[in-house]
Design an enzyme around this catalytic site. Structure first.
Site, PDB file in Angstrom:
ATOM      1  N   GLY A  38      19.235  25.724 -12.242  1.00  0.00           N
ATOM      2  CA  GLY A  38      20.364  26.201 -13.047  1.00  0.00           C
ATOM      3  C   GLY A  38      20.190  27.621 -13.576  1.00  0.00           C
ATOM      4  O   GLY A  38      21.117  28.201 -14.132  1.00  0.00           O
TER       5      GLY A  38
ATOM      6  N   LYS B  62      21.421  39.586  -7.730  1.00  0.00           N
ATOM      7  CA  LYS B  62      20.406  38.767  -8.415  1.00  0.00           C
ATOM      8  C   LYS B  62      19.014  39.285  -8.098  1.00  0.00           C
ATOM      9  O   LYS B  62      18.678  39.519  -6.942  1.00  0.00           O
ATOM     10  CB  LYS B  62      20.542  37.315  -7.955  1.00  0.00           C
ATOM     11  CG  LYS B  62      19.453  36.389  -8.475  1.00  0.00           C
ATOM     12  CD  LYS B  62      19.821  34.921  -8.314  1.00  0.00           C
ATOM     13  CE  LYS B  62      19.454  34.369  -6.974  1.00  0.00           C
ATOM     14  NZ  LYS B  62      19.784  32.943  -6.838  1.00  0.00           N
TER      15      LYS B  62
ATOM     16  N   ASP C 101       0.814  -1.224   0.000  1.00  0.00           N
ATOM     17  CA  ASP C 101       0.000   0.000   0.000  1.00  0.00           C
ATOM     18  C   ASP C 101       0.848   1.275   0.000  1.00  0.00           C
ATOM     19  O   ASP C 101       0.324   2.374   0.069  1.00  0.00           O
ATOM     20  CB  ASP C 101      -0.944   0.006   1.218  1.00  0.00           C
ATOM     21  CG  ASP C 101      -0.186  -0.082   2.540  1.00  0.00           C
ATOM     22  OD1 ASP C 101       1.066  -0.165   2.506  1.00  0.00           O
ATOM     23  OD2 ASP C 101      -0.832  -0.059   3.601  1.00  0.00           O
TER      24      ASP C 101
HETATM   25  C1  R5P Z   1      19.789  30.900  -3.656  1.00  0.00           C
HETATM   26  O1  R5P Z   1      19.863  31.967  -3.104  1.00  0.00           O
HETATM   27  C2  R5P Z   1      20.899  29.921  -3.799  1.00  0.00           C
HETATM   28  O2  R5P Z   1      22.098  30.419  -3.275  1.00  0.00           O
HETATM   29  C3  R5P Z   1      21.092  29.523  -5.249  1.00  0.00           C
HETATM   30  O3  R5P Z   1      21.601  30.613  -5.979  1.00  0.00           O
HETATM   31  C4  R5P Z   1      19.791  29.081  -5.845  1.00  0.00           C
HETATM   32  O4  R5P Z   1      19.173  28.186  -4.992  1.00  0.00           O
HETATM   33  C5  R5P Z   1      20.008  28.464  -7.204  1.00  0.00           C
HETATM   34  O5  R5P Z   1      18.769  28.080  -7.703  1.00  0.00           O
HETATM   35  P1  R5P Z   1      18.541  27.870  -9.250  1.00  0.00           P
HETATM   36  O6  R5P Z   1      19.615  26.948  -9.743  1.00  0.00           O
HETATM   37  O7  R5P Z   1      17.177  27.244  -9.334  1.00  0.00           O
HETATM   38  O8  R5P Z   1      18.585  29.204  -9.918  1.00  0.00           O
END
Ligand code: R5P
Length: 291
Positions: A223, A190, A34
């Protein structure tokens, strides 16, 4: 001391056991028809220290569940201490309620582990809004870093290097690694519009022309962060761009997207096992377990 794993990190667990001259004893982990979990230890744990080596990827939810079942069973069978070595600790990025009604997953995960294990050892967990692991863990929680072994790898395999951190939080890796490699470093700003949509901007200007750029980050998940940083570095004249991640999750076909983006090398540590895991963190863990 007995070393085991719940499926992820099996190679790492065996390496740690060999280095510590401890017994590696595999668990039997399967499912009843299950879908309920079936778990069995195959060695006596009475009076022993049990070390569960298990990264939370792949399948973070299943891993958490397996760890809790393994730890509770071990105690029930008389283990005197249960240590979890989770080189990659999941759920840490959800460290606040970004939208009303959301779960603060990191706190819930920590509460479950606080209840079932005696000590946690992890490597470069994603600590952003928390000051330290103490903010969520009541048990002893050791935060190790792969910075120096990554720096050694860069020294050995790259020349004429510039180090880039793709976001503000990555300064903790980028700056330390750059210092040890004796390279210039810049951390990008970012802007994240969604899980899959990010924009990168260089704040402290450094010259990337002709440089072999190495982007370092803690997590490579979809990524997208790295891909945007690659675009930026290439526009600025980098001779080559490579990426090193502590934790290579590579979800949603990230690895092939990253290769298409024109990265020369994509390297990770074996915090998560896989084809990119060329940097071995076992010595860090062994040193901590010897303490
Ligand atoms: C976020 O602040 C982490 O330090 C990484 O930059 C992030 O988790 C990377 O995520 P992704 O590969 O989805 O852009």
């Amino acid at each position: 001391m007995i070393i085991t794993s719940c499926g992820n990190s099996e190679q790492l667990a065996k390496t740690i056991a060999r280095k510590l001259k401890a017994k590696y004893s595999p668990l039997t982990l399967s499912q009843f028809p299950d879908g309920d979990i079936y778990l069995k230890f195959n060695t006596s744990l009475k009076g022993k220290k049990l070390v569960i080596v298990q990264s939370f990827q792949p399948h973070s939810d299943q891993s958490l569940f397996d760890i809790i079942f393994a730890a509770e069973t071990a105690k029930d069978l008389g283990a005197k201490k249960v240590i979890l070595v989770a080189p990659y600790l999941a759920y840490m990025r959800q460290d606040k309620r970004f939208h009303s009604g959301e779960a603060i997953s990191s706190k819930i995960m920590a509460k479950l582990l606080n209840n079932s294990i005696d000590k946690l050892i992890t490597i470069d967990p994603h600590i952003h809004r928390y000051k330290s692991l103490k903010d969520i863990f009541t048990i002893s929680a050791k935060n190790l870093t792969a910075n120096l072994i990554i720096a050694d790898y860069v020294k050995k395999h790259f020349h004429n290097v510039a180090i880039i951190g793709p976001d503000w939080e990555s300064y903790q890796w980028a700056e330390v690694i750059a210092k040890h490699v004796n390279a210039e470093v810049s951390v990008f700003k970012k802007t994240r519009f969604s899980s899959r949509n990010v924009k990168e901007e260089m704040l402290k200007k450094i010259d990337l022309k002709g440089k072999n750029v190495v982007i370092v980050d803690d997590i490579i998940s979809t990524g997208h962060t790295i891909i945007e940083a690659v675009k930026k570095a290439k526009k600025m004249g980098a001779a080559s761009v490579s990426a090193i991640g502590v934790h290579g999750l590579f979800v949603e076909n990230a690895l092939s997207k990253l290769k298409k983006a024109g990265l020369t090398k994509i390297i990770t540590t074996n915090c998560i096992e896989g084809t990119t895991a060329k940097i071995d963190v076992s010595s860090l863990i062994v040193e901590e377990l010897k303490r």
